[in-house]
Design a protein around this motif. Structure first.
Motif, PDB file in Angstrom:
ATOM      1  N   VAL A 100      -4.400 -10.386 -12.739  1.00  0.00           N
ATOM      2  CA  VAL A 100      -3.084 -10.721 -13.282  1.00  0.00           C
ATOM      3  C   VAL A 100      -2.910 -10.064 -14.646  1.00  0.00           C
ATOM      4  CG1 VAL A 100      -3.015 -12.931 -12.081  1.00  0.00           C
ATOM      5  CG2 VAL A 100      -3.858 -12.841 -14.433  1.00  0.00           C
ATOM      6  N   VAL A 101      -1.651  -9.885 -15.050  1.00  0.00           N
ATOM      7  CA  VAL A 101      -1.354  -9.434 -16.407  1.00  0.00           C
ATOM      8  C   VAL A 101      -1.361 -10.662 -17.304  1.00  0.00           C
ATOM      9  CG1 VAL A 101       0.376  -8.416 -17.930  1.00  0.00           C
ATOM     10  CG2 VAL A 101      -0.020  -7.430 -15.667  1.00  0.00           C
ATOM     11  N   VAL A 102      -2.323 -10.690 -18.224  1.00  0.00           N
ATOM     12  CA  VAL A 102      -2.463 -11.849 -19.111  1.00  0.00           C
ATOM     13  C   VAL A 102      -1.463 -11.759 -20.256  1.00  0.00           C
ATOM     14  CG1 VAL A 102      -4.024 -13.089 -20.656  1.00  0.00           C
ATOM     15  CG2 VAL A 102      -4.879 -12.134 -18.496  1.00  0.00           C
ATOM     16  N   GLU A 103      -1.387 -10.584 -20.876  1.00  0.00           N
ATOM     17  CA  GLU A 103      -0.390 -10.363 -21.920  1.00  0.00           C
ATOM     18  C   GLU A 103      -0.196  -8.879 -22.136  1.00  0.00           C
ATOM     19  OE1 GLU A 103      -1.349 -11.094 -26.198  1.00  0.00           O
ATOM     20  OE2 GLU A 103      -3.184 -12.017 -25.412  1.00  0.00           O
ATOM     21  N   GLN A 104       0.934  -8.536 -22.741  1.00  0.00           N
ATOM     22  CA  GLN A 104       1.235  -7.150 -23.037  1.00  0.00           C
ATOM     23  C   GLN A 104       2.159  -7.090 -24.238  1.00  0.00           C
ATOM     24  OE1 GLN A 104       3.978  -5.136 -20.209  1.00  0.00           O
ATOM     25  NE2 GLN A 104       3.936  -7.046 -19.049  1.00  0.00           N
ATOM     26  N   GLY A 105       2.170  -5.923 -24.874  1.00  0.00           N
ATOM     27  CA  GLY A 105       3.024  -5.746 -26.038  1.00  0.00           C
ATOM     28  C   GLY A 105       2.636  -4.495 -26.788  1.00  0.00           C
ATOM     29  N   VAL A 106       3.222  -4.309 -27.968  1.00  0.00           N
ATOM     30  CA  VAL A 106       2.869  -3.156 -28.780  1.00  0.00           C
ATOM     31  C   VAL A 106       1.412  -3.295 -29.199  1.00  0.00           C
ATOM     32  CG1 VAL A 106       5.231  -2.771 -29.577  1.00  0.00           C
ATOM     33  CG2 VAL A 106       3.713  -4.247 -30.899  1.00  0.00           C
ATOM     34  N   PRO A 107       0.708  -2.173 -29.393  1.00  0.00           N
ATOM     35  CA  PRO A 107      -0.738  -2.244 -29.619  1.00  0.00           C
ATOM     36  C   PRO A 107      -1.173  -3.178 -30.741  1.00  0.00           C
ATOM     37  CG  PRO A 107      -0.099   0.007 -29.146  1.00  0.00           C
ATOM     38  CD  PRO A 107       1.175  -0.779 -29.245  1.00  0.00           C
ATOM     39  N   ASP A 108      -0.504  -3.133 -31.874  1.00  0.00           N
ATOM     40  CA  ASP A 108      -0.957  -3.970 -32.989  1.00  0.00           C
ATOM     41  C   ASP A 108      -0.852  -5.453 -32.665  1.00  0.00           C
ATOM     42  OD1 ASP A 108      -1.721  -1.847 -34.501  1.00  0.00           O
ATOM     43  OD2 ASP A 108      -0.057  -1.953 -35.936  1.00  0.00           O
ATOM     44  N   ARG A 141      -3.516   1.081  -0.233  1.00  0.00           N
ATOM     45  CA  ARG A 141      -2.313   0.517   0.378  1.00  0.00           C
ATOM     46  C   ARG A 141      -2.148  -0.926  -0.089  1.00  0.00           C
ATOM     47  NH1 ARG A 141      -1.300  -2.169   5.302  1.00  0.00           N
ATOM     48  NH2 ARG A 141       0.673  -1.578   6.323  1.00  0.00           N
ATOM     49  N   ILE A 142      -0.987  -1.247  -0.651  1.00  0.00           N
ATOM     50  CA  ILE A 142      -0.778  -2.600  -1.165  1.00  0.00           C
ATOM     51  C   ILE A 142      -0.527  -3.573  -0.015  1.00  0.00           C
ATOM     52  CG2 ILE A 142       0.051  -1.744  -3.377  1.00  0.00           C
ATOM     53  CD1 ILE A 142       2.889  -2.384  -2.513  1.00  0.00           C
ATOM     54  N   ILE A 144       1.311  -8.339  -9.454  1.00  0.00           N
ATOM     55  CA  ILE A 144       1.489  -7.594 -10.700  1.00  0.00           C
ATOM     56  C   ILE A 144       2.939  -7.130 -10.833  1.00  0.00           C
ATOM     57  CG2 ILE A 144       0.829  -5.530 -12.002  1.00  0.00           C
ATOM     58  CD1 ILE A 144      -1.392  -7.552 -11.874  1.00  0.00           C
ATOM     59  N   ASP A 145       3.552  -7.463 -11.955  1.00  0.00           N
ATOM     60  CA  ASP A 145       4.864  -6.944 -12.335  1.00  0.00           C
ATOM     61  C   ASP A 145       4.680  -6.057 -13.559  1.00  0.00           C
ATOM     62  OD1 ASP A 145       6.245  -8.489 -10.388  1.00  0.00           O
ATOM     63  OD2 ASP A 145       6.256 -10.219 -11.738  1.00  0.00           O
ATOM     64  N   MET A 146       5.180  -4.829 -13.474  1.00  0.00           N
ATOM     65  CA  MET A 146       5.028  -3.926 -14.609  1.00  0.00           C
ATOM     66  C   MET A 146       6.074  -2.823 -14.530  1.00  0.00           C
ATOM     67  SD  MET A 146       1.609  -1.852 -15.871  1.00  0.00           S
ATOM     68  CE  MET A 146       0.609  -3.294 -15.509  1.00  0.00           C
ATOM     69  N   THR A 147       6.634  -2.472 -15.672  1.00  0.00           N
ATOM     70  CA  THR A 147       7.583  -1.379 -15.760  1.00  0.00           C
ATOM     71  C   THR A 147       7.124  -0.414 -16.836  1.00  0.00           C
ATOM     72  OG1 THR A 147       9.430  -2.790 -15.083  1.00  0.00           O
ATOM     73  CG2 THR A 147       9.992  -0.744 -16.186  1.00  0.00           C
ATOM     74  N   VAL A 148       7.134   0.874 -16.513  1.00  0.00           N
ATOM     75  CA  VAL A 148       6.755   1.913 -17.470  1.00  0.00           C
ATOM     76  C   VAL A 148       7.927   2.885 -17.589  1.00  0.00           C
ATOM     77  CG1 VAL A 148       5.135   3.775 -17.998  1.00  0.00           C
ATOM     78  CG2 VAL A 148       4.323   1.703 -16.851  1.00  0.00           C
ATOM     79  N   GLY A 149       8.442   3.016 -18.797  1.00  0.00           N
ATOM     80  CA  GLY A 149       9.581   3.891 -19.030  1.00  0.00           C
ATOM     81  C   GLY A 149       9.182   5.353 -19.078  1.00  0.00           C
ATOM     82  N   ARG A 150      10.159   6.220 -18.956  1.00  0.00           N
ATOM     83  CA  ARG A 150       9.909   7.661 -19.019  1.00  0.00           C
ATOM     84  C   ARG A 150       9.453   8.044 -20.425  1.00  0.00           C
ATOM     85  NH1 ARG A 150      12.228  10.163 -14.509  1.00  0.00           N
ATOM     86  NH2 ARG A 150      13.313   8.629 -13.214  1.00  0.00           N
ATOM     87  N   VAL A 208       6.602  -4.504  -8.638  1.00  0.00           N
ATOM     88  CA  VAL A 208       7.140  -5.859  -8.484  1.00  0.00           C
ATOM     89  C   VAL A 208       6.246  -6.633  -7.516  1.00  0.00           C
ATOM     90  CG1 VAL A 208       9.122  -7.246  -7.801  1.00  0.00           C
ATOM     91  CG2 VAL A 208       9.488  -5.007  -8.851  1.00  0.00           C
ATOM     92  N   GLY A 209       5.601  -7.664  -8.028  1.00  0.00           N
ATOM     93  CA  GLY A 209       4.823  -8.569  -7.177  1.00  0.00           C
ATOM     94  C   GLY A 209       3.725  -7.900  -6.380  1.00  0.00           C
ATOM     95  N   VAL A 210       3.047  -6.925  -6.985  1.00  0.00           N
ATOM     96  CA  VAL A 210       2.063  -6.125  -6.239  1.00  0.00           C
ATOM     97  C   VAL A 210       0.788  -6.941  -5.989  1.00  0.00           C
ATOM     98  CG1 VAL A 210       0.590  -4.076  -6.292  1.00  0.00           C
ATOM     99  CG2 VAL A 210       2.959  -3.941  -7.082  1.00  0.00           C
ATOM    100  N   ARG A 211       0.414  -6.998  -4.714  1.00  0.00           N
ATOM    101  CA  ARG A 211      -0.798  -7.697  -4.313  1.00  0.00           C
ATOM    102  C   ARG A 211      -1.701  -6.754  -3.530  1.00  0.00           C
ATOM    103  NH1 ARG A 211      -0.832 -13.160  -4.901  1.00  0.00           N
ATOM    104  NH2 ARG A 211       1.142 -14.084  -5.606  1.00  0.00           N
ATOM    105  N   LYS A 212      -3.003  -6.930  -3.745  1.00  0.00           N
ATOM    106  CA  LYS A 212      -3.984  -6.128  -3.020  1.00  0.00           C
ATOM    107  C   LYS A 212      -5.238  -6.956  -2.828  1.00  0.00           C
ATOM    108  CE  LYS A 212      -6.175  -2.680  -1.171  1.00  0.00           C
ATOM    109  NZ  LYS A 212      -5.825  -2.193   0.173  1.00  0.00           N
ATOM    110  N   ARG A 213      -5.745  -6.955  -1.592  1.00  0.00           N
ATOM    111  CA  ARG A 213      -6.986  -7.666  -1.331  1.00  0.00           C
ATOM    112  C   ARG A 213      -7.948  -6.767  -0.586  1.00  0.00           C
ATOM    113  NH1 ARG A 213      -7.300 -12.397   0.463  1.00  0.00           N
ATOM    114  NH2 ARG A 213      -5.220 -13.156  -0.055  1.00  0.00           N
ATOM    115  N   PHE A 214      -9.217  -7.021  -0.809  1.00  0.00           N
ATOM    116  CA  PHE A 214     -10.293  -6.401  -0.052  1.00  0.00           C
ATOM    117  C   PHE A 214     -11.040  -7.535   0.639  1.00  0.00           C
ATOM    118  CE2 PHE A 214      -9.569  -3.443  -3.602  1.00  0.00           C
ATOM    119  CZ  PHE A 214      -9.340  -2.260  -2.905  1.00  0.00           C
TER     120      PHE A 214
END
Length: 253
Positions: free
Chosen positions: A226-234, A55-56, A23-29, A8-14
């Motif tokens: 950033v996450v530009v887009e996501q979805g099923v592979p096809d 470290r975020i 970054i927002d992302m959820t991965v199911g089991r 949720v809202g992951v930020r990282k800088r160097f």
């Protein structure tokens, strides 16, 4: 059901370079997710943040229902001690571009290393389990070979077996075939396909579009942090909605 990974809202800088920009992302089991994108898009950094190798600087990540790298107390977050972080990492296997095998240890000894010295597994039991894992990745006949005696593909399969030796609930792959000669890529991808069929939760940073389309449940395209887009592979690979995704795929296909 609690997701395996929830970011949720992951930020990282160097320094002045913000590599991850919320970054927002959820991965199911049991889900297999592929991260695609150009170099510098933040894919590998995000993967390393999941395992707290980085470290975020903002947001949070939960793996298997536990906050990564921190604990909550009275509504505040406190960073875990190094020993606590190492203990939490045991449930997450990671395979890198480079194999990082111990050159002075055989294949089976490399796989035994963590169970013996981290989990305190008896050497006889660890060896039996290591041999079974080498058989699983198609290297039962190379158990006593040293890394220098193995091809790049074989070394990477040993590295996968080594990650599996800790019985992880999540596997992270950071471009596992990018350092391999083209003719050796297939043997590593076959092992990964087998893990997917067995129900292993996997997040894979890769440019292997065929693997992403055939094996993954979801494709996430990242660019510039950033996450530009996501979805099923096809949907993402054959009919991308965003111009940045289309431009990237036109270069790699």
């Amino acid at each position: 059901m609690t997701p395996m990974v929830e970011a949720v809202g992951v930020r990282k800088r160097f320094g002045d370079n913000e590599v991850l920009k919320g970054i927002d992302m959820t991965v199911g089991r049991g889900e297999v997710v592929s991260l695609l994108g150009p170099s510098g898009s933040g894919k590998s950094t995000f993967l390393r943040c999941i395992n707290h190798l980085e470290r975020i600087d903002g947001g949070e990540i939960n793996v298997d229902g536990r906050l990564v790298g921190y604990r909550r107390h009275d509504g505040k977050k406190y960073e875990l001690r190094s020993r606590e972080i190492a203990a939490a990492r045991r449930g997450v296997g990671m395979v890198f571009q480079r194999f990082n095998l111990f050159p002075h240890r055989t294949a089976v000894e490399n796989v035994m290393e963590a169970p013996v010295f981290v989990k305190r597994t008896h050497k006889d039991e660890a060896r039996r389990e290591a041999l079974a894992l080498l058989d699983r990745v198609g290297l039962a006949d190379r158990a006593d070979a040293y890394p220098a005696m193995l091809s790049g593909g074989q070394q990477q399969r040993v590295a996968i077996a080594r990650a599996l030796a800790m019985s992880p609930s999540l596997m992270l792959f950071d471009e596992p075939t990018s350092a391999l000669d083209p003719e050796l890529v297939g043997e590593v991808l076959e092992v990964m396909k087998g893990l997917a069929k067995d129900g292993m939760t996997m997040i894979v940073v890769t440019h292997e579009i065929g693997f992403a389309r055939e094996v993954c449940d979801r494709v996430v395209f990242m660019d510039a942090g950033v996450v530009v887009e996501q979805g099923v592979p096809d949907d993402v690979l054959l009919n991308p909605a965003h111009e940045r995704t289309r431009a990237f795929l036109s270069r790699v296909l």
